[in-house]
Every structure is written in C-alpha cells, then in structure tokens.
Write a protein that holds these residues in place. Structure first.
Motif, mmCIF file in Angstrom:
data_model
loop_
_atom_site.group_PDB
_atom_site.id
_atom_site.type_symbol
_atom_site.label_atom_id
_atom_site.label_comp_id
_atom_site.label_asym_id
_atom_site.label_seq_id
_atom_site.Cartn_x
_atom_site.Cartn_y
_atom_site.Cartn_z
ATOM 1 N N ASP A 12 -14.188 -4.991 6.221
ATOM 2 C CA ASP A 12 -14.664 -3.992 7.183
ATOM 3 C C ASP A 12 -14.448 -4.483 8.616
ATOM 4 O OD1 ASP A 12 -16.425 -1.525 7.838
ATOM 5 O OD2 ASP A 12 -17.447 -3.174 8.860
ATOM 6 N N ALA A 13 -14.719 -5.781 8.844
ATOM 7 C CA ALA A 13 -14.518 -6.348 10.177
ATOM 8 C C ALA A 13 -13.038 -6.396 10.529
ATOM 9 C CB ALA A 13 -15.123 -7.750 10.243
ATOM 10 N N LYS A 14 -12.209 -6.760 9.571
ATOM 11 C CA LYS A 14 -10.760 -6.802 9.829
ATOM 12 C C LYS A 14 -10.233 -5.422 10.190
ATOM 13 C CE LYS A 14 -6.310 -7.967 7.702
ATOM 14 N NZ LYS A 14 -5.682 -8.432 8.948
ATOM 15 N N GLN A 15 -10.760 -4.395 9.546
ATOM 16 C CA GLN A 15 -10.348 -3.025 9.864
ATOM 17 C C GLN A 15 -10.669 -2.690 11.316
ATOM 18 O OE1 GLN A 15 -10.119 0.451 7.612
ATOM 19 N NE2 GLN A 15 -8.301 -0.797 7.269
ATOM 20 N N GLN A 16 -11.804 -3.184 11.806
ATOM 21 C CA GLN A 16 -12.173 -2.927 13.195
ATOM 22 C C GLN A 16 -11.219 -3.626 14.169
ATOM 23 O OE1 GLN A 16 -16.452 -3.355 14.080
ATOM 24 N NE2 GLN A 16 -16.791 -3.523 11.874
ATOM 25 N N VAL A 17 -10.662 -4.743 13.719
ATOM 26 C CA VAL A 17 -9.777 -5.529 14.582
ATOM 27 C C VAL A 17 -8.358 -4.980 14.590
ATOM 28 C CG1 VAL A 17 -8.718 -7.799 14.918
ATOM 29 C CG2 VAL A 17 -11.143 -7.633 14.310
ATOM 30 N N ASP A 18 -7.788 -4.723 13.394
ATOM 31 C CA ASP A 18 -6.371 -4.355 13.361
ATOM 32 C C ASP A 18 -6.013 -3.241 12.372
ATOM 33 O OD1 ASP A 18 -6.566 -5.596 10.901
ATOM 34 O OD2 ASP A 18 -5.449 -7.384 11.481
ATOM 35 N N PHE A 19 -7.016 -2.555 11.824
ATOM 36 C CA PHE A 19 -6.791 -1.469 10.868
ATOM 37 C C PHE A 19 -6.011 -1.920 9.633
ATOM 38 C CE2 PHE A 19 -8.119 1.488 14.159
ATOM 39 C CZ PHE A 19 -8.762 2.457 13.411
ATOM 40 N N ILE A 46 2.200 -3.791 6.404
ATOM 41 C CA ILE A 46 2.682 -3.654 5.035
ATOM 42 C C ILE A 46 3.958 -4.454 4.796
ATOM 43 C CG2 ILE A 46 3.999 -1.568 5.547
ATOM 44 C CD1 ILE A 46 2.111 -2.409 2.276
ATOM 45 N N PHE A 47 4.802 -4.638 5.806
ATOM 46 C CA PHE A 47 6.095 -5.299 5.605
ATOM 47 C C PHE A 47 5.969 -6.753 5.153
ATOM 48 C CE2 PHE A 47 7.494 -1.724 8.261
ATOM 49 C CZ PHE A 47 8.552 -1.272 7.498
ATOM 50 N N PRO A 48 5.215 -7.617 5.875
ATOM 51 C CA PRO A 48 5.085 -8.994 5.386
ATOM 52 C C PRO A 48 4.354 -9.087 4.054
ATOM 53 C CG PRO A 48 3.649 -8.622 7.274
ATOM 54 C CD PRO A 48 4.556 -7.435 7.182
ATOM 55 N N GLN A 49 3.434 -8.151 3.791
ATOM 56 C CA GLN A 49 2.757 -8.154 2.492
ATOM 57 C C GLN A 49 3.751 -7.862 1.368
ATOM 58 O OE1 GLN A 49 -1.534 -6.712 2.279
ATOM 59 N NE2 GLN A 49 -0.746 -5.451 3.938
ATOM 60 N N TRP A 50 4.638 -6.892 1.617
ATOM 61 C CA TRP A 50 5.649 -6.561 0.625
ATOM 62 C C TRP A 50 6.573 -7.748 0.377
ATOM 63 C CZ3 TRP A 50 10.962 -6.253 1.859
ATOM 64 C CH2 TRP A 50 11.776 -5.840 0.798
ATOM 65 N N ALA A 51 7.049 -8.381 1.458
ATOM 66 C CA ALA A 51 7.956 -9.518 1.323
ATOM 67 C C ALA A 51 7.273 -10.683 0.612
ATOM 68 C CB ALA A 51 8.439 -9.956 2.704
ATOM 69 N N ALA A 52 6.025 -10.962 0.967
ATOM 70 C CA ALA A 52 5.290 -12.057 0.325
ATOM 71 C C ALA A 52 5.084 -11.788 -1.154
ATOM 72 C CB ALA A 52 3.943 -12.248 1.024
ATOM 73 N N ASN A 53 4.775 -10.551 -1.500
ATOM 74 C CA ASN A 53 4.568 -10.201 -2.903
ATOM 75 C C ASN A 53 5.846 -10.405 -3.714
ATOM 76 O OD1 ASN A 53 3.023 -8.977 -5.121
ATOM 77 N ND2 ASN A 53 4.493 -7.313 -4.905
ATOM 78 N N GLU A 54 6.977 -9.939 -3.174
ATOM 79 C CA GLU A 54 8.253 -10.081 -3.876
ATOM 80 C C GLU A 54 8.608 -11.554 -4.079
ATOM 81 O OE1 GLU A 54 10.093 -7.738 -5.268
ATOM 82 O OE2 GLU A 54 8.666 -6.185 -4.635
ATOM 83 N N PHE A 55 8.339 -12.394 -3.077
ATOM 84 C CA PHE A 55 8.687 -13.811 -3.177
ATOM 85 C C PHE A 55 7.749 -14.559 -4.124
ATOM 86 C CE2 PHE A 55 8.697 -18.211 -1.304
ATOM 87 C CZ PHE A 55 9.968 -18.543 -1.755
ATOM 88 N N LEU A 56 6.440 -14.283 -4.013
ATOM 89 C CA LEU A 56 5.464 -14.979 -4.851
ATOM 90 C C LEU A 56 5.674 -14.724 -6.340
ATOM 91 C CD1 LEU A 56 1.979 -14.764 -3.069
ATOM 92 C CD2 LEU A 56 3.192 -16.829 -3.770
ATOM 93 N N LEU A 64 4.300 3.983 4.594
ATOM 94 C CA LEU A 64 4.226 3.356 5.906
ATOM 95 C C LEU A 64 2.905 3.649 6.611
ATOM 96 C CD1 LEU A 64 7.867 4.027 7.146
ATOM 97 C CD2 LEU A 64 6.909 1.877 6.333
ATOM 98 N N GLY A 65 1.922 4.137 5.885
ATOM 99 C CA GLY A 65 0.613 4.407 6.473
ATOM 100 C C GLY A 65 -0.304 3.208 6.341
ATOM 101 N N TYR A 66 -1.579 3.425 6.645
ATOM 102 C CA TYR A 66 -2.561 2.364 6.478
ATOM 103 C C TYR A 66 -2.698 2.038 4.996
ATOM 104 C CZ TYR A 66 -3.985 3.341 11.288
ATOM 105 O OH TYR A 66 -4.009 3.522 12.641
ATOM 106 N N ASP A 67 -2.857 0.749 4.721
ATOM 107 C CA ASP A 67 -2.993 0.310 3.337
ATOM 108 C C ASP A 67 -4.476 0.103 3.009
ATOM 109 O OD1 ASP A 67 -2.373 -0.641 0.787
ATOM 110 O OD2 ASP A 67 -0.617 -1.727 1.502
ATOM 111 N N HIS A 68 -4.744 -0.457 1.833
ATOM 112 C CA HIS A 68 -6.114 -0.727 1.405
ATOM 113 C C HIS A 68 -6.789 -1.673 2.403
ATOM 114 C CE1 HIS A 68 -9.460 -2.200 -1.043
ATOM 115 N NE2 HIS A 68 -9.251 -1.196 -1.870
ATOM 116 N N PRO A 69 -8.067 -1.476 2.723
ATOM 117 C CA PRO A 69 -8.751 -2.333 3.701
ATOM 118 C C PRO A 69 -8.675 -3.819 3.368
ATOM 119 C CG PRO A 69 -10.095 -0.408 3.205
ATOM 120 C CD PRO A 69 -8.941 -0.377 2.252
#
Length: 479
Positions: free
Chosen positions: A346-353, A357-367, A150-155
């Motif tokens: 790098d820019a996205k990290q500045q905006v929202d870190f 992870i939750f929607p990424q996990w759900a999208a991965n499982e569905f795809l 539940l921490g920060y994921d890959h940039p």
C-alpha cells in the motif's frame, strides 16, 4: 520582543535567529526603509551573545537577504525583491530544512569521483560489465516478445514474477513461501525504506551490526529512529549482545546481513543463527534479513538463511538481483507475513503506483530460464578469480601495512590498517592517483579499516588499484 530562540532545539541558535528575522522581513515586521536592530541591541533583547547575532546576520548576508556596511548597520538587501519585485524562494534553506537527509558527504564525494574517467573503482557495490548477462537478455528480448499489458500491475508486483520468485527461493534458499507473501521492490534499498516508514515510528530503537552497510544510510536518522550497534566478530553478532541491548533500550527491530556481510565478508555461524531466532521469539523482536550475496558462495554451498529457519514468521526477508544479475534491473523483493506485505505494498503504491512492468517481465523470463543457473555458476567462478587477485595484490603491495579477512563469497574484502592514518587524507591521496575505495568509518564505529570491492572492476586492473593504494598509504603513514 516576545520571541526567544529555543536553546533545547537541534537547530543552532544563530540559525533560529536568522529564520526569525527572515520571517519578519517577509511579514513586514522589519521595514526596508530602516536599518535592522543593531547587533548589541538584538543580542540584549534575545538574551544571547553579540557573536551569535553577528553569525545570524552573516547567514542572512550569505543568502542575499541583508546588506552589511561598516558604520551603516545591517539593512534589507535592495535586490531581495528582484527586478519584478517578487521574492525568489530560498532554496538553500528549504534543502537544509527538509526531513529527508542527504547522503554522508564522504559517500557523495566517492560517487562524484567515480564518474570521472580512468578511475579504478574499488568502492561501488556492483558487478563489472563483464559479469552482466547481456547476451542472455538479448536472447530473451528477441525470442520472447513482450506481450503483457501496459497498465498498472498488481500492487505487490507482477503475479508471474512473484510465482517465479517463490520457486526460486525454495530451490536455492530452502524458503517456502507463497506469491501473496512477496512484494516486488525497486531493489533492496526501497524495501528498507518501506519497512522503516511503515513499521517504525520516530523515537523507536533498532539494532544494526557494527560495521554495517546500514550505518551509512541516512534513512534511519531521517525517520527519527535511534540506531544501536552490535559488534561483529568472525562468527557474526553475539546473541547475548542483543539481549543486553534490548534490556537497556527496548529494541523494536533487528537488521542483519548474515551471509558475506557488507562490509566484512563474514558469515554468521549456524549456532548463532539458531540462537538469534530463539531470542527473536522470546522477546518478540522482528528480524530484517538482508541477503544480497548468499548465492555468490564460491564453493556453491548456500547456508540456511534465517528465513528458511524461521518457523514463527519473525523474519522479513529482503533480497534482490542487484548483486547477482544486474543492478540496473532494480528488482528486489520482501518476503513476510501477508498482512505486513499488504501494508508495505500500500505504501509503495503511494510512492510509485507499483513497479514498472518491463524489468519485472525481463527478470521473470531470466529467473525461470536455464540461463540463470549457468549465470550463477559463472558469477561464482569469476568473483573468486577477482577475490584471489585482490588477495595476491594486497600481499604484494601492502602485506606489512594491512591485515585482512579472506571472504568465501560476496564482492567485498575488509582490511585493517596496522598504522593509524587520517582516512580523509588517505582517500584523497588515493583519488589523486585514480583509485576509489570506502573508508571503514562509513560503516560504523571501527577505525583504521577500509573496504575494497572486487566485483566492480575487471581482474586485470585490480592489482593496479591496490598498487595505487599502496602509494597513497605510504604518503599518509609518513605524514
């Protein structure tokens, strides 16, 4: 008085004067014990018309900063300091002066109207609730407990999802890429923002299609980018127009939506795709390919994307799950050269870190599940039914008043009005009858066009929506 308004500035002269006086009040230049300079005196000192000073004082009055009484002149408002003798920030002025521009008023009006009940929504570019894979996601949630950290994921986004997307674009779109060349974004919109902010600078010139969804976005103007239009015909943009535009304006980037283009529903021809890529290589102009709709092809044939034909790394490819799975997932991606992707990440990290992870996990499982392919086949079939319904309805209610192009995929149909009407009046008359659509001017220079979206509403209400449009159009044509 040494200060003078700048007549070359974009801000109106009267607003500059109002700002100057407000600043003078804050710094003590103007005392609350005496009246402000008379309109005639201030106009003479600043070298402007008296009417300009009147407008400046009226602006300050509307903001509660000054009081104006006939025969007594203009004075600093007695309430300006509030009960505690502390000034309240002028939030209206702050909002007006911000560099990030708001949406077009017409777009804001449509979105507000769509929040009302009993509105038939033929304007929003999203799928209807009945087309969303709700049961499949319930199954995923039940059978695949979330076990990731539940921490920060890959940039650049979750590694497993980027691996799955690499397989997905290879299988469905013949794009060969690596996870390191993919950035996960909050839909295609964020991808566009990142590209504009990271790869362009104020004063740069870019080319977009006319009409184009990009035309409705204030992000280019907010960033100080000059946009030039490329007319679209039945085969897409004309490559020769790109060359001519580059010679005149030194175009730095080309934004294209080749498949079932928003708003026209057109597809760029294979010959023009090939030539556009050749021009990109000859002139060194990068292409931003936005591809939200290609998998909705009603005949299941997916055209070669520009990215799949790109042998030189000239194309930044944007896609998402918003138009084919669910807009609320907020899963999009950019594919491009690794160093460019790292810059955007790098820019996205500045905006929202980084992305949640939750929607990424759900999208991965569905795809990666068999459910995805079944869902795509369902989407194609159901959208075609809705497309056919809107075509039948247009023929039934407005055949003599409207011409249109029948798309072979996507969710939009582009209609040309045979009679000139006031589009603002047409929209208002339609909204009175409980229908929303998007006037064509939102998408570019072309007049007498409207865009209907047939993906948002269920099939059984589409006909009623067009019937309401016909009533509104009849009123506007008569007036």
């Amino acid at each position: 008085m040494e200060w003078r308004p700048d007549r070359t500035a974009k801000k109106a002269v009267y607003k500059q004067i109002a700002d100057y006086i407000e600043q003078g009040i804050s710094t003590g230049l103007y005392s609350s014990e005496s009246a402000l300079p008379s309109e005639r005196l201030l106009a003479k000192e600043l070298g402007v018309n008296r009417s300009t000073v009147v407008a400046a004082y009226e602006e300050l009055k509307s903001l509660g900063i000054v009081e104006r009484k006939k025969g007594s002149g203009t004075r600093i408002s007695t309430d300006i300091w509030g009960i505690s003798h502390k000034r309240i920030p002028n939030w209206g002025r702050y909002m007006e002066d911000g560099s990030f521009l708001p949406n077009l008023p017409l777009v804001q009006r449509i979105r507000t109207e769509n929040q009302k009940r009993n509105i038939i929504n033929l304007s929003s570019g999203e799928l209807s609730p009945g087309l969303l894979p709700r049961e499949q996601f319930k199954t995923i949630m039940a059978e695949n407990p979330f076990l990731d950290h539940l921490g920060y994921d890959h940039p650049q986004g979750n590694a497993a999802l980027r691996e799955t997307i690499a397989h997905h674009v290879k299988e469905y779109k013949k794009i060969h890429t690596l996870p390191a060349s993919i950035l996960i974004t909050s839909g295609a919109q964020q991808a566009l923002h990142l590209i504009i902010q990271c790869l362009l600078k104020p004063g740069d010139s870019i080319a977009i299609e006319d009409p184009s969804y990009c035309y409705s976005l204030p992000i280019f103007q907010s960033a100080g980018i000059n946009t030039f239009l490329l007319p679209v015909d039945q085969h897409g943009i004309n490559p020769d127009d790109v060359i001519a535009l580059h010679r005149k304006h030194r175009i730095r980037m080309l934004f294209l939506n080749p498949d079932f283009q928003n708003p026209t529903g057109l597809k760029m021809s294979p010959a023009r795709r090939k030539r556009i890529l050749e021009i990109s290589s000859e002139l060194g102009i990068p292409i931003i390919e936005d591809d939200p709709y290609s998998l909705t092809s009603f005949n299941s044939e997916v055209s070669d994307t520009l990215k799949s034909m790109d042998g030189n790394g000239n194309v930044l490819y944007i896609s998402s799950l918003s138009k084919i799975v669910a807009s609320g997932l907020r899963i999009g991606w950019v594919i491009g050269p690794e160093n460019v992707i790292e810059r955007l990440a790098d820019a996205k990290q500045q905006v929202d870190f980084g992305h949640s992870i939750f929607p990424q996990w759900a999208a991965n499982e569905f795809l990666k599940s068999p459910s995805f392919d079944k869902h795509i086949h369902m989407i194609r079939s159901e959208l075609k039914i809705r497309r056919d319904e809107i075509v039948v309805s247009l023929d039934q209610y407005v055949k003599k008043e409207v011409d249109y192009f029948i798309p072979e995929g996507g969710i939009h149909i582009w209609c040309r009005l045979k009679h000139a009407v006031n589009e603002q009046q047409l929209l208002e008359e339609s909204m009175k009858r409980g229908l929303s659509f998007v006037p064509g001017s939102v998408f570019g220079s072309q007049k007498r066009y409207v865009r209907f979206t047939f993906g948002r509403e269920e099939t059984d209400v589409i006909g009623e929506g067009i019937a309401r449009f016909a009533e509104a159009l009849s009123v506007c044509v008569k007036t």
